[in-house]
Design an enzyme around this catalytic site. Structure first.
Site, PDB file in Angstrom:
ATOM      1  N   ASP A   1     -14.352 -16.125 -20.271  1.00 39.17           N
ATOM      2  CA  ASP A   1     -14.822 -15.700 -18.956  1.00 39.17           C
ATOM      3  C   ASP A   1     -14.997 -16.860 -17.958  1.00 39.17           C
ATOM      4  O   ASP A   1     -14.163 -17.039 -17.089  1.00 39.17           O
ATOM      5  CB  ASP A   1     -16.134 -14.908 -19.103  1.00 39.17           C
ATOM      6  CG  ASP A   1     -16.301 -13.843 -18.029  1.00 39.17           C
ATOM      7  OD1 ASP A   1     -15.360 -13.643 -17.246  1.00 39.17           O
ATOM      8  OD2 ASP A   1     -17.368 -13.201 -17.986  1.00 39.17           O
TER       9      ASP A   1
ATOM     10  N   GLU B   1     -19.627  -3.775 -18.151  1.00 36.37           N
ATOM     11  CA  GLU B   1     -20.346  -5.047 -18.390  1.00 36.37           C
ATOM     12  C   GLU B   1     -21.803  -4.803 -17.971  1.00 36.37           C
ATOM     13  O   GLU B   1     -22.254  -5.275 -16.933  1.00 36.37           O
ATOM     14  CB  GLU B   1     -19.712  -6.169 -17.564  1.00 36.37           C
ATOM     15  CG  GLU B   1     -20.297  -7.555 -17.841  1.00 36.37           C
ATOM     16  CD  GLU B   1     -19.736  -8.633 -16.885  1.00 36.37           C
ATOM     17  OE1 GLU B   1     -18.937  -8.295 -15.998  1.00 36.37           O
ATOM     18  OE2 GLU B   1     -20.123  -9.804 -17.045  1.00 36.37           O
TER      19      GLU B   1
ATOM     20  N   HIS C   1     -14.583  -7.019 -20.899  1.00 35.72           N
ATOM     21  CA  HIS C   1     -15.886  -6.850 -21.544  1.00 35.72           C
ATOM     22  C   HIS C   1     -16.018  -5.553 -22.338  1.00 35.72           C
ATOM     23  O   HIS C   1     -16.236  -5.562 -23.529  1.00 35.72           O
ATOM     24  CB  HIS C   1     -17.056  -6.965 -20.542  1.00 35.72           C
ATOM     25  CG  HIS C   1     -17.155  -8.297 -19.906  1.00 35.72           C
ATOM     26  ND1 HIS C   1     -17.615  -9.401 -20.581  1.00 35.72           N
ATOM     27  CD2 HIS C   1     -16.808  -8.732 -18.669  1.00 35.72           C
ATOM     28  CE1 HIS C   1     -17.571 -10.461 -19.776  1.00 35.72           C
ATOM     29  NE2 HIS C   1     -17.074 -10.082 -18.611  1.00 35.72           N
TER      30      HIS C   1
ATOM     31  N   HIS D   1     -12.413  -4.973 -15.260  1.00 32.93           N
ATOM     32  CA  HIS D   1     -13.745  -5.216 -15.819  1.00 32.93           C
ATOM     33  C   HIS D   1     -14.397  -3.833 -15.894  1.00 32.93           C
ATOM     34  O   HIS D   1     -14.371  -3.086 -14.907  1.00 32.93           O
ATOM     35  CB  HIS D   1     -14.599  -6.046 -14.867  1.00 32.93           C
ATOM     36  CG  HIS D   1     -14.387  -7.524 -14.969  1.00 32.93           C
ATOM     37  ND1 HIS D   1     -13.266  -8.134 -14.525  1.00 32.93           N
ATOM     38  CD2 HIS D   1     -15.189  -8.512 -15.477  1.00 32.93           C
ATOM     39  CE1 HIS D   1     -13.373  -9.444 -14.742  1.00 32.93           C
ATOM     40  NE2 HIS D   1     -14.522  -9.704 -15.320  1.00 32.93           N
TER      41      HIS D   1
ATOM     42  N   HIS E   1      -9.050 -13.627 -20.703  1.00 33.32           N
ATOM     43  CA  HIS E   1     -10.075 -13.247 -19.715  1.00 33.32           C
ATOM     44  C   HIS E   1     -10.770 -14.496 -19.179  1.00 33.32           C
ATOM     45  O   HIS E   1     -11.688 -15.029 -19.797  1.00 33.32           O
ATOM     46  CB  HIS E   1     -11.101 -12.278 -20.320  1.00 33.32           C
ATOM     47  CG  HIS E   1     -12.040 -11.707 -19.293  1.00 33.32           C
ATOM     48  ND1 HIS E   1     -12.104 -10.371 -18.977  1.00 33.32           N
ATOM     49  CD2 HIS E   1     -12.948 -12.310 -18.483  1.00 33.32           C
ATOM     50  CE1 HIS E   1     -13.006 -10.174 -18.032  1.00 33.32           C
ATOM     51  NE2 HIS E   1     -13.543 -11.338 -17.726  1.00 33.32           N
TER      52      HIS E   1
HETATM   53 ZN   LIG Z   1     -14.953 -11.707 -16.144  1.00 35.05          ZN
END
Ligand SMILES: [Zn+2]
Ligand SMILES: *[C@@H]1O[C@H](CO)[C@@H](O)[C@H](O)[C@H]1NC(C)=O
Ligand SMILES: *[C@@H]1O[C@H](CO)[C@@H](O)[C@H](O)[C@H]1NC(C)=O
Ligand SMILES: *[C@@H]1O[C@H](CO)[C@@H](O)[C@H](O)[C@H]1NC(C)=O
Ligand SMILES: *[C@@H]1O[C@H](CO)[C@@H](O)[C@H](O)[C@H]1NC(C)=O
Length: 501
Positions: free
Chosen positions: A429, A347, A372, A344, A106
């Site tokens: 990330d 989050e 996430h 995603h 990720h």
């Molecule tokens: Zn991300």
């Protein structure tokens, strides 16, 4: 958060309490069974692995025992920016850094390399700069750029020379290449401030990186940096921005993907021990149905052009502010037959909102992994689905703290995911945006700050194996990667010397 942590053992306990065994044996059995249930709990360490584990745990317990009695010295109670440089003195961190760590799954392309790398780019020829109020814009060009700029364009080299003090000039410039500040509580009191700064950062950095030769070099250097951190394979999310050249030519996003492939091929030739990289096309989610339909078409074009490095599709940007997946359910469902999804989802701190609901849609749309999945802990049925469908959770603890979801990482829901043995992979990330190393700091924070005190090398090994297991590598390539990993892992274990740390 606390109620979740206490609830699960409580439910188990009610069954165990029926047993007529002694309190002590009931207690031991519960704790033992919980350990088996947790991620990595069923791994048996070999004798040499046990030696490494003893060393690792000696240092981990030292850190935790000290902090337990001196909580004011527990780094993870503070903002990441306050302790990030301390991390490098930790022996646990040093061991983790040397550990072969499999894959990073990720990541966002323009936020991999940090401010020092970006500063170097500002010394390249043909770079123009526009210092607007609180913002900087860049453009590589063979003549004065005509792009809108609220003040005026000047050659970077001129601006630097005219400043009269290059040290000071560069120190000020560098601030635009990082979210790190001395007083995060003041600069980022809420998620709004953090994300605004983050978006500005992305625009600034993007204007420099999308110069085609820089883009090509950047990805090569990013791969190199990952290899140096003992990562053997990565999956990168990209918005596939249009690249440009000195004469102002801009290119179709398909060219962006081709440039990726070119850099990767060059890298693989130079470093054949690396396993490779794949792309997840991830345009911004704050858009309309028509654009999403176009994005999906582009995704299929990229896939048709380079099926070997195309992994799938995602939508990115601050989830609370973007459109929820449900808005695009028709388009996404239609394309699901030919695209793998890595959404995603969840989050957010907002329970029961549209962002939270993205978890349901992502799972129903067949996502192979969830980015996430931070809010998943609040959805008992979705947790069951995740287990049933074997969907991996891409957890990025440092990102979640920096981007204002959680302050003290002991409250991060990863603890619940680990306790329940969910298929977690750890990643970073946007490490460049907060000047973190590429992955080891994330492992360290998760291992010491989030996981149980007793979680050991078995957890790390399982997380690392998961990163290859849940990658988008094809079956044969995955087998090869796992074999290669086992061999470097064993080399590491067999040559490990505790005294070196
Ligand atoms: Zn991300
Ligand atoms: C943070 O970690 C470092 C290195 O392990 C340690 O020296 C320090 O006491 C810790 N705590 C704080 C509050 O900095
Ligand atoms: C920046 O450039 C210098 C000089 O070429 C080099 O030594 C240094 O490693 C570069 N820094 C980064 C972070 O790439
Ligand atoms: C240049 O700026 C730096 C950092 O602000 C400062 O420490 C230094 O004294 C300045 N040098 C001169 C010659 O003014
Ligand atoms: C998916 O791919 C198949 C085979 O290439 C093709 O027949 C079909 O039309 C595609 N579906 C979509 C929604 O693009």
């Amino acid at each position: 958060m606390r109620s979740f942590i206490t609830l699960l053992p409580l439910l188990l306990y009610q069954c165990y309490a029926l047993s007529s065994d002694s309190h002590a044996s009931n207690r031991a059995r519960i704790l033992h069974d919980e350990e088996l249930l947790a991620l990595g709990g069923t791994i048996t360490l070999t004798e040499p692995e046990t030696k490494v584990n003893n060393c690792l745990m000696h240092h981990k317990l030292n850190e935790i025992n000290f902090a337990f009695t001196n909580p004011e010295h527990f780094n993870f109670t503070y903002h990441f920016f306050k302790y990030k440089t301390n991390i490098h003195t930790s022996k646990v961190y040093k061991i983790i850094k040397d550990l072969p760590k499999g894959a990073a799954l990720h990541l966002h392309d323009v936020t991999i390399l940090g401010p020092d790398y970006l500063m170097n780019i500002t010394y390249m020829d043909h770079l123009y700069v526009c210092f607007a109020k609180d913002k900087v814009q860049f453009k590589f060009s063979d003549k004065m750029p005509t792009d809108p700029c609220s003040r005026h364009w000047q050659l970077m080299s001129e601006a630097r020379r005219l400043s009269g003090n290059v040290t000071n000039f560069d120190a000020e410039l560098r601030k635009h290449f990082t979210l790190v500040v001395d007083d995060p509580a003041k600069v980022y009191p809420t998620i709004k401030n953090t994300w605004e700064a983050f978006m500005n950062y992305l625009i600034t950095v993007g204007s420099m990186l999308t110069y085609r030769p820089v883009w090509e070099e950047y990805f090569y250097d990013a791969l190199k940096a990952f290899r140096e951190q003992n990562i053997m394979y990565i999956e990168v999310r990209s918005t596939m921005p249009k690249l440009y050249d000195l004469d102002g030519t801009t290119y179709d996003p398909l060219i962006t993907a081709k440039v990726y492939k070119k850099s990767l091929n060059k890298f693989m030739k130079d470093y054949p021990d690396f396993t490779g990289a794949k792309l997840i096309y991830s345009p911004f989610r704050n858009t309309d149905k028509k654009s999403v339909a176009e994005y999906l078409e582009l995704a299929l074009r990229i896939k048709a052009e380079m099926p070997d490095i195309f992994a799938g599709f995602d939508l990115v940007g601050q989830e609370d502010k973007g459109k929820p997946l449900i808005e695009f359910a028709d388009e996404l469902t239609a394309a699901a037959e030919n695209l793998t999804y890595f959404f995603h989802a969840g989050e957010t701190d907002w329970y029961g909102t549209s962002t939270d609901g993205n978890l349901v849609d992502a799972i129903l749309l067949g996502a192979k992994r969830l980015g996430h999945a931070y809010a998943l802990a609040k959805h008992p049925l979705l947790i069951k689905e995740v287990l049933k469908r074997d969907i991996a959770l891409e957890v990025n603890v440092i990102s979640n703290t920096v981007l204002s979801l959680v302050r003290d990482v002991r409250n991060h829901p990863l603890a619940l995911f680990l306790a329940q043995g969910l298929p977690v992979v750890l990643s970073s990330d946007d490490p460049g945006a907060w000047d973190a190393d590429l992955i080891s700091e994330d492992f360290y924070v998760a291992f010491v700050g989030v996981a149980s005190k007793s979680s050991d090398l078995r957890l790390l090994k399982q997380l690392i194996l998961n990163s290859l297991e849940y990658s988008a590598l094809e079956i044969d390539a995955k087998k090869t990667a796992l074999n290669k990993f086992n061999s470097v892992w064993n080399d590491f274990i067999n040559s490990f010397k505790c005294s070196a740390y």
